[in-house]
Design a protein around this motif. Structure first.
Motif, PDB file in Angstrom:
ATOM      1  N   SER A 167      -8.248   5.854 -70.300  1.00 36.81           N
ATOM      2  CA  SER A 167      -8.103   7.086 -71.075  1.00 36.81           C
ATOM      3  C   SER A 167      -6.669   7.351 -71.513  1.00 36.81           C
ATOM      4  N   LEU A 168      -5.704   7.132 -70.615  1.00 36.93           N
ATOM      5  CA  LEU A 168      -4.304   7.344 -70.975  1.00 36.93           C
ATOM      6  C   LEU A 168      -3.702   6.139 -71.699  1.00 36.93           C
ATOM      7  N   LYS A 169      -4.423   5.008 -71.664  1.00 35.36           N
ATOM      8  CA  LYS A 169      -3.970   3.771 -72.347  1.00 35.36           C
ATOM      9  C   LYS A 169      -2.581   3.342 -71.861  1.00 35.36           C
ATOM     10  N   SER A 170      -2.347   3.507 -70.568  1.00 36.14           N
ATOM     11  CA  SER A 170      -1.027   3.206 -70.008  1.00 36.14           C
ATOM     12  C   SER A 170      -0.773   1.706 -69.960  1.00 36.14           C
ATOM     13  N   LYS A 171       0.391   1.308 -70.434  1.00 39.26           N
ATOM     14  CA  LYS A 171       0.802  -0.103 -70.397  1.00 39.26           C
ATOM     15  C   LYS A 171       1.732  -0.375 -69.224  1.00 39.26           C
ATOM     16  N   SER A 172       2.486   0.641 -68.841  1.00 37.48           N
ATOM     17  CA  SER A 172       3.454   0.491 -67.753  1.00 37.48           C
ATOM     18  C   SER A 172       3.212   1.600 -66.734  1.00 37.48           C
ATOM     19  N   ILE A 173       2.786   1.205 -65.523  1.00 40.40           N
ATOM     20  CA  ILE A 173       2.397   2.183 -64.503  1.00 40.40           C
ATOM     21  C   ILE A 173       3.213   1.964 -63.239  1.00 40.40           C
ATOM     22  N   ALA A 174       3.805   3.040 -62.742  1.00 37.94           N
ATOM     23  CA  ALA A 174       4.538   2.994 -61.477  1.00 37.94           C
ATOM     24  C   ALA A 174       3.784   3.816 -60.435  1.00 37.94           C
ATOM     25  N   VAL A 175       3.863   3.377 -59.185  1.00 40.24           N
ATOM     26  CA  VAL A 175       3.169   4.047 -58.084  1.00 40.24           C
ATOM     27  C   VAL A 175       4.177   4.356 -56.984  1.00 40.24           C
ATOM     28  N   MET A 176       4.116   5.570 -56.431  1.00 37.25           N
ATOM     29  CA  MET A 176       4.940   5.914 -55.272  1.00 37.25           C
ATOM     30  C   MET A 176       4.072   6.660 -54.273  1.00 37.25           C
ATOM     31  N   ASP A 177       4.161   6.285 -52.983  1.00 37.50           N
ATOM     32  CA  ASP A 177       3.375   6.958 -51.957  1.00 37.50           C
ATOM     33  C   ASP A 177       4.254   7.372 -50.796  1.00 37.50           C
ATOM     34  N   ASP A 178       3.684   8.251 -49.928  1.00 36.59           N
ATOM     35  CA  ASP A 178       4.459   8.826 -48.824  1.00 36.59           C
ATOM     36  C   ASP A 178       4.260   8.100 -47.492  1.00 36.59           C
ATOM     37  N   ARG A 179       3.578   6.937 -47.541  1.00 37.17           N
ATOM     38  CA  ARG A 179       3.372   6.091 -46.356  1.00 37.17           C
ATOM     39  C   ARG A 179       2.508   6.733 -45.279  1.00 37.17           C
ATOM     40  N   THR A 180       1.785   7.781 -45.601  1.00 39.60           N
ATOM     41  CA  THR A 180       0.850   8.358 -44.641  1.00 39.60           C
ATOM     42  C   THR A 180      -0.507   7.677 -44.811  1.00 39.60           C
ATOM     43  N   ALA A 181      -1.451   7.993 -43.908  1.00 42.64           N
ATOM     44  CA  ALA A 181      -2.792   7.422 -44.022  1.00 42.64           C
ATOM     45  C   ALA A 181      -3.429   7.804 -45.351  1.00 42.64           C
ATOM     46  N   ALA A 211      10.607  13.441 -46.887  1.00 44.29           N
ATOM     47  CA  ALA A 211      11.717  13.281 -47.825  1.00 44.29           C
ATOM     48  C   ALA A 211      11.787  14.430 -48.825  1.00 44.29           C
ATOM     49  N   VAL A 212      13.004  14.720 -49.285  1.00 45.64           N
ATOM     50  CA  VAL A 212      13.218  15.744 -50.310  1.00 45.64           C
ATOM     51  C   VAL A 212      14.004  15.196 -51.502  1.00 45.64           C
ATOM     52  N   ASP A 213      14.541  13.996 -51.372  1.00 43.32           N
ATOM     53  CA  ASP A 213      15.317  13.384 -52.452  1.00 43.32           C
ATOM     54  C   ASP A 213      14.667  12.056 -52.827  1.00 43.32           C
ATOM     55  N   PHE A 214      14.181  11.976 -54.047  1.00 41.44           N
ATOM     56  CA  PHE A 214      13.460  10.797 -54.526  1.00 41.44           C
ATOM     57  C   PHE A 214      14.211  10.099 -55.664  1.00 41.44           C
ATOM     58  N   ARG A 215      15.478  10.460 -55.835  1.00 41.33           N
ATOM     59  CA  ARG A 215      16.212   9.954 -56.997  1.00 41.33           C
ATOM     60  C   ARG A 215      16.438   8.448 -56.953  1.00 41.33           C
ATOM     61  N   ALA A 216      16.578   7.870 -55.771  1.00 41.90           N
ATOM     62  CA  ALA A 216      16.765   6.414 -55.690  1.00 41.90           C
ATOM     63  C   ALA A 216      15.530   5.693 -56.198  1.00 41.90           C
ATOM     64  N   LEU A 234       1.426  14.835 -51.218  1.00 44.49           N
ATOM     65  CA  LEU A 234       0.985  16.219 -51.353  1.00 44.49           C
ATOM     66  C   LEU A 234       1.846  17.048 -52.310  1.00 44.49           C
ATOM     67  N   ASP A 235       1.521  18.326 -52.398  1.00 43.89           N
ATOM     68  CA  ASP A 235       1.973  19.184 -53.486  1.00 43.89           C
ATOM     69  C   ASP A 235       3.468  19.481 -53.541  1.00 43.89           C
ATOM     70  N   THR A 240       8.784  18.450 -56.342  1.00 42.02           N
ATOM     71  CA  THR A 240      10.179  17.989 -56.326  1.00 42.02           C
ATOM     72  C   THR A 240      10.336  16.730 -57.158  1.00 42.02           C
ATOM     73  N   ILE A 241       9.366  15.834 -57.056  1.00 40.12           N
ATOM     74  CA  ILE A 241       9.391  14.616 -57.867  1.00 40.12           C
ATOM     75  C   ILE A 241       9.347  14.965 -59.352  1.00 40.12           C
ATOM     76  N   ALA A 242       8.512  15.925 -59.720  1.00 36.30           N
ATOM     77  CA  ALA A 242       8.417  16.341 -61.127  1.00 36.30           C
ATOM     78  C   ALA A 242       9.765  16.833 -61.633  1.00 36.30           C
ATOM     79  N   LYS A 243      10.453  17.653 -60.829  1.00 31.19           N
ATOM     80  CA  LYS A 243      11.766  18.165 -61.245  1.00 31.19           C
ATOM     81  C   LYS A 243      12.790  17.045 -61.350  1.00 31.19           C
ATOM     82  N   GLN A 244      12.805  16.147 -60.391  1.00 29.34           N
ATOM     83  CA  GLN A 244      13.785  15.068 -60.411  1.00 29.34           C
ATOM     84  C   GLN A 244      13.494  14.047 -61.505  1.00 29.34           C
TER      85      GLN A 244
END
Length: 392
Positions: A167-181, A211-216, A234-235, A240-244
């Motif tokens: 639906s979004l027709k994404s060609k380049s997709i990045a994934v980030m997770d918080d390492r929880t279950a 974490a609170v800093d995701f800039r790296a 989670l939310d 914070t990720i959206a703002k950064q």
């Protein structure tokens, strides 16, 4: 959903003291205690409180009906425990509820606490219905007395992955997770959904749920100029990720799978950073049915706040246990437990009925988009097909 803090004996001792004060005392010899466990302190406390409120509404409604089960009036009492989102404390809380001879359990919230707790409940023959734990492991253990009132990560993650490609027709997709279950689990399933749809993951990053800093990580992601950044967490961290992301000039769509479609995200992110964010949510919108609207109104009236996320699931989960007791005409978990798999009713969350493994038969999902500072439903599914919704 997510998994948690390291264990400290002193913290556990304090948790038990706090938990003892939270559990509702039995007023009558024939009280039917239903346990509830969730994180009521810490970063996920707003989710846990939401779950507790939803379950209490179900208890109130059941008691108002003056049900008679096994020839006796059934007065239901909610026995509440704070597992702090910690697997080890969750296991201790589970044993405490077992020792208190609860008739069933609504909980836990986090996958990381629900999975080890489920083994304790199963060993004691006490049914457990989680309103929010999504990791597939929960219902793949072969336990006939463990259920969930929510889409699994396999269902939601792969749905989000398909949507990103088809639906979004994404060609380049990045994934980030918080390492929880929850986070790592749904990220893995998202990747499967992308790949099954013919897409590829250009980059995968991870952080922690504290974490609170995701800039790296985001600076690294920026180098591939992604169309979509999928956040598996989670939310508050999503906000914070959206703002950064915006501060770094990343114009990609922020996409989530059942994790941050709520007011907390909007408030923390602010109108500029949140605009255009997408997140799948569990089930149909509350506004889609008179039952959902009424439930939202009741939450506001009783608690001064509407649904955060999982109160409807907790409400329906509580009624799953009570309806099974009615079917068996018994509040004994060893008697009524076998009836849960045949429970079927129209709940606040939609049609409630279970597969053999304890997952919902037909869990729906709704995609929401932030438009003018509000979450607006834009697509919906009750299976394979994703249907766009008309928006005003």
């Amino acid at each position: 959903m997510k998994s948690p803090l390291m264990f400290k004996p002193f913290v556990v001792a304090c948790a038990f003291a706090a938990g003892a004060s939270l559990a509702a005392p039995s007023a009558f010899a024939d009280d039917v205690n239903i346990g509830l466990a969730a994180g009521l302190t810490g970063s996920s406390a707003h989710y846990g409180e939401d779950i507790k409120r939803g379950a209490q509404l179900a208890i109130d409604d059941a008691n108002a009906k003056k049900l008679v089960i096994g020839g006796k009036p059934a007065n239901f009492v909610l026995a509440v425990e704070d597992d702090q989102g910690d697997p080890r404390i969750g296991a201790q809380v589970a044993q405490k509820l077992v020792d208190e001879h609860v008739a069933g359990v609504v909980g836990h919230f986090n996958s990381g606490t629900s999975i080890p707790a489920s083994r304790i409940y199963h060993g004691a023959g006490i049914p457990m219905v989680s309103p929010a734990a999504t990791n597939p492991t929960l219902t793949s253990q072969g336990y006939a007395d463990v259920f969930r009132l929510i889409n699994s990560d396999a269902q939601m993650g792969q749905l989000a992955g398909r949507y990103a490609v088809e639906s979004l027709k994404s060609k380049s997709i990045a994934v980030m997770d918080d390492r929880t279950a929850f986070g790592q689990g749904i990220a893995d399933e998202f990747v499967k959904g992308v790949e099954k749809s013919g897409g590829k993951i250009a980059m995968r990053e991870f952080t922690t749920d504290k974490a609170v800093d995701f800039r790296a990580q985001l600076t690294h992601i920026k180098s591939i100029n992604p169309d979509v950044v999928f956040w598996a967490g989670l939310d508050q961290q999503a906000a914070t990720i959206a703002k950064q992301m915006r501060a770094l000039g990343i114009k990609a769509v922020l996409l989530g799978g059942g994790s941050f479609q709520n007011d907390t995200f909007l408030q923390v992110a602010g109108p500029q950073a949140s605009d255009g964010a997408l997140s799948w949510g569990y089930g149909a919108p509350l506004t889609a049915s008179p039952t959902g609207k009424q439930f939202e109104d009741r939450m506001k009236s009783k608690y001064g706040q509407g649904v955060v996320a999982f109160a409807p699931n907790a409400y329906d989960a509580t009624w799953v246990l009570i309806r099974a007791m009615q079917k068996a005409n018994s509040t004994d978990p060893k008697v009524y437990g076998s009836q849960i798999k045949s429970v079927s009713f129209p709940g606040v969350t939609g049609d409630v009925s279970f597969q053999a493994n304890g997952d919902l038969k037909a869990p729906g999902a709704t995609l929401y988009k932030v438009e003018q500072g509000k979450w607006v439903p834009v697509a919906q599914t009750n299976g394979e097909k994703i249907e766009p919704l008309k928006t005003n």
